[in-house]
Design an enzyme around this catalytic site. Structure first.
Site, PDB file in Angstrom:
ATOM      1  N   LYS A   1     -10.695   9.023   2.636  1.00 20.59           N
ATOM      2  CA  LYS A   1      -9.177   8.451   2.777  1.00 20.59           C
ATOM      3  C   LYS A   1      -8.559   8.617   4.059  1.00 20.59           C
ATOM      4  O   LYS A   1      -9.038   9.339   4.856  1.00 20.59           O
ATOM      5  CB  LYS A   1      -8.311   9.016   1.544  1.00 20.59           C
ATOM      6  CG  LYS A   1      -8.839   8.634   0.251  1.00 20.59           C
ATOM      7  CD  LYS A   1      -7.945   8.963  -0.850  1.00 20.59           C
ATOM      8  CE  LYS A   1      -8.306   8.720  -2.403  1.00 20.59           C
ATOM      9  NZ  LYS A   1      -7.360   9.324  -3.517  1.00 20.59           N
TER      10      LYS A   1
ATOM     11  N   TYR B   1      -6.889  -0.584  -6.576  1.00 14.69           N
ATOM     12  CA  TYR B   1      -5.976   0.573  -7.520  1.00 14.69           C
ATOM     13  C   TYR B   1      -5.124  -0.166  -8.571  1.00 14.69           C
ATOM     14  O   TYR B   1      -4.125   0.226  -8.985  1.00 14.69           O
ATOM     15  CB  TYR B   1      -5.146   1.396  -6.784  1.00 14.69           C
ATOM     16  CG  TYR B   1      -5.806   2.571  -5.942  1.00 14.69           C
ATOM     17  CD1 TYR B   1      -6.400   3.491  -6.719  1.00 14.69           C
ATOM     18  CD2 TYR B   1      -5.849   2.830  -4.613  1.00 14.69           C
ATOM     19  CE1 TYR B   1      -7.179   4.601  -5.936  1.00 14.69           C
ATOM     20  CE2 TYR B   1      -6.530   3.696  -3.895  1.00 14.69           C
ATOM     21  CZ  TYR B   1      -7.405   4.561  -4.766  1.00 14.69           C
ATOM     22  OH  TYR B   1      -7.824   5.702  -4.152  1.00 14.69           O
TER      23      TYR B   1
ATOM     24  N   ASN C   1      -5.172  13.176  -0.775  1.00 15.50           N
ATOM     25  CA  ASN C   1      -6.312  14.174  -1.394  1.00 15.50           C
ATOM     26  C   ASN C   1      -7.670  13.722  -0.592  1.00 15.50           C
ATOM     27  O   ASN C   1      -8.580  14.069  -1.350  1.00 15.50           O
ATOM     28  CB  ASN C   1      -6.201  14.137  -2.896  1.00 15.50           C
ATOM     29  CG  ASN C   1      -6.463  12.835  -3.348  1.00 15.50           C
ATOM     30  OD1 ASN C   1      -6.817  11.940  -2.689  1.00 15.50           O
ATOM     31  ND2 ASN C   1      -6.564  12.744  -4.602  1.00 15.50           N
TER      32      ASN C   1
ATOM     33  N   HIS D   1     -11.941   9.611  -2.463  1.00 13.72           N
ATOM     34  CA  HIS D   1     -12.140   8.729  -3.789  1.00 13.72           C
ATOM     35  C   HIS D   1     -13.208   9.076  -4.016  1.00 13.72           C
ATOM     36  O   HIS D   1     -14.415   8.823  -3.413  1.00 13.72           O
ATOM     37  CB  HIS D   1     -11.647   7.452  -3.578  1.00 13.72           C
ATOM     38  CG  HIS D   1     -12.011   6.570  -4.736  1.00 13.72           C
ATOM     39  ND1 HIS D   1     -11.211   6.539  -5.858  1.00 13.72           N
ATOM     40  CD2 HIS D   1     -13.236   5.701  -4.840  1.00 13.72           C
ATOM     41  CE1 HIS D   1     -11.813   5.759  -6.479  1.00 13.72           C
ATOM     42  NE2 HIS D   1     -12.895   5.159  -6.292  1.00 13.72           N
TER      43      HIS D   1
ATOM     44  N   GLU E   1     -16.597  -0.925  -7.966  1.00 18.33           N
ATOM     45  CA  GLU E   1     -16.163  -0.429  -6.671  1.00 18.33           C
ATOM     46  C   GLU E   1     -17.291  -0.934  -5.646  1.00 18.33           C
ATOM     47  O   GLU E   1     -17.010  -1.256  -4.659  1.00 18.33           O
ATOM     48  CB  GLU E   1     -15.700   0.825  -6.920  1.00 18.33           C
ATOM     49  CG  GLU E   1     -14.578   0.928  -7.894  1.00 18.33           C
ATOM     50  CD  GLU E   1     -14.156   2.550  -7.782  1.00 18.33           C
ATOM     51  OE1 GLU E   1     -12.919   2.459  -8.328  1.00 18.33           O
ATOM     52  OE2 GLU E   1     -14.696   3.379  -7.504  1.00 18.33           O
TER      53      GLU E   1
HETATM   54  P1  GDP Z   1      -8.785  10.427  -8.804  1.00 19.96           P
HETATM   55  O1  GDP Z   1      -9.835   9.599  -9.895  1.00 19.96           O
HETATM   56  O2  GDP Z   1      -9.236  11.761  -8.831  1.00 19.96           O
HETATM   57  O3  GDP Z   1      -8.687   9.756  -7.600  1.00 19.96           O
HETATM   58  O4  GDP Z   1      -7.374  10.060  -9.413  1.00 19.96           O
HETATM   59  P2  GDP Z   1      -6.567   8.940 -10.069  1.00 19.96           P
HETATM   60  O5  GDP Z   1      -7.681   7.708 -10.328  1.00 19.96           O
HETATM   61  O6  GDP Z   1      -5.888   9.342 -11.400  1.00 19.96           O
HETATM   62  O7  GDP Z   1      -5.752   8.450  -9.105  1.00 19.96           O
HETATM   63  C1  GDP Z   1      -6.029   7.565  -7.986  1.00 19.96           C
HETATM   64  C2  GDP Z   1      -5.302   8.358  -6.624  1.00 19.96           C
HETATM   65  O8  GDP Z   1      -3.819   8.231  -6.808  1.00 19.96           O
HETATM   66  C3  GDP Z   1      -5.391   9.776  -6.531  1.00 19.96           C
HETATM   67  O9  GDP Z   1      -6.628  10.038  -6.091  1.00 19.96           O
HETATM   68  C4  GDP Z   1      -4.113  10.021  -5.675  1.00 19.96           C
HETATM   69  O10 GDP Z   1      -4.533   9.541  -4.126  1.00 19.96           O
HETATM   70  C5  GDP Z   1      -3.243   9.032  -6.263  1.00 19.96           C
HETATM   71  N1  GDP Z   1      -2.285   9.848  -7.446  1.00 19.96           N
HETATM   72  C6  GDP Z   1      -2.783  10.256  -8.662  1.00 19.96           C
HETATM   73  N2  GDP Z   1      -2.002  10.853  -9.281  1.00 19.96           N
HETATM   74  C7  GDP Z   1      -0.843  10.940  -8.580  1.00 19.96           C
HETATM   75  C8  GDP Z   1       0.418  11.443  -8.647  1.00 19.96           C
HETATM   76  O11 GDP Z   1       0.693  12.210  -9.817  1.00 19.96           O
HETATM   77  N3  GDP Z   1       1.245  11.247  -7.721  1.00 19.96           N
HETATM   78  C9  GDP Z   1       0.965  10.718  -6.486  1.00 19.96           C
HETATM   79  N4  GDP Z   1       1.909  10.842  -5.462  1.00 19.96           N
HETATM   80  N5  GDP Z   1      -0.294  10.255  -6.354  1.00 19.96           N
HETATM   81  C10 GDP Z   1      -1.273  10.110  -7.374  1.00 19.96           C
END
Ligand code: GDP
Length: 139
Positions: free
Chosen positions: A11, A51, A114, A117, A128
């Protein structure tokens, strides 16, 4: 066990912090074969599309802004059990909950910024991968 493919993104936070090399090293130490690798940048439309599953979440607009703020590295990866194994190497979404030694524990700033991905299921991985690579790219 059968070889499986997954999709990953280094990222914008991690690219800007100079972590491409360290993250690729972690991925290769975990015995992934790199089938495709490209430095690119997401347009706003691409970030919204990628997303889309999160479009109703409160963090969606912030996530789109973050993912378009700078270059990213997109990767097509292969090994046995690739989807689950990459998720282990990445660590939990929130780095506060990520295990020691994982990419997110080492390089993430917070739950949004973070570092990496990784697809969450083989079906998601296929969609994807097709978003960023042609079939010919991955032969
Ligand atoms: P991943 O599969 O671990 O990447 O997590 P998700 O698919 O749930 O979320 C996609 C991305 O959205 C995450 O990697 C973070 O960059 C962001 N994200 C997820 N949950 C949160 C949240 O609660 N707050 C914020 N600010 N960003 C989030």
């Amino acid at each position: 066990m059968k070889l499986e493919r997954t999709f990953s993104i280094i990222k914008p936070d991690a690219v800007a912090a100079g972590r491409i090399g360290a993250i690729l090293a972690s991925i290769q130490e975990a015995e992934f074969k790199i089938l495709g690798l490209r430095l690119t940048r997401l347009s706003e439309a691409q970030a919204r599309g990628f997303y889309a599953v999160h479009s109703q979440k409160p963090f969606f607009e912030g996530l789109v802004k973050f993912m378009t703020e700078g270059p990213i590295v997109v990767m097509a990866l292969e090994r046995e059990d690739a989807v689950a194994r990459l998720r282990e190497v990445m660590g939990a979404t929130n780095p506060a909950n990520a295990a020691e030694g994982t990419i997110r524990k080492r390089f993430a700033t917070n739950i949004e910024r973070n570092a990496i991905h990784g697809s969450d299921a083989p079906e998601t991985a296929a969609a994807e991968l097709a978003f960023f690579f042609t079939t010919a790219d991955l032969i």
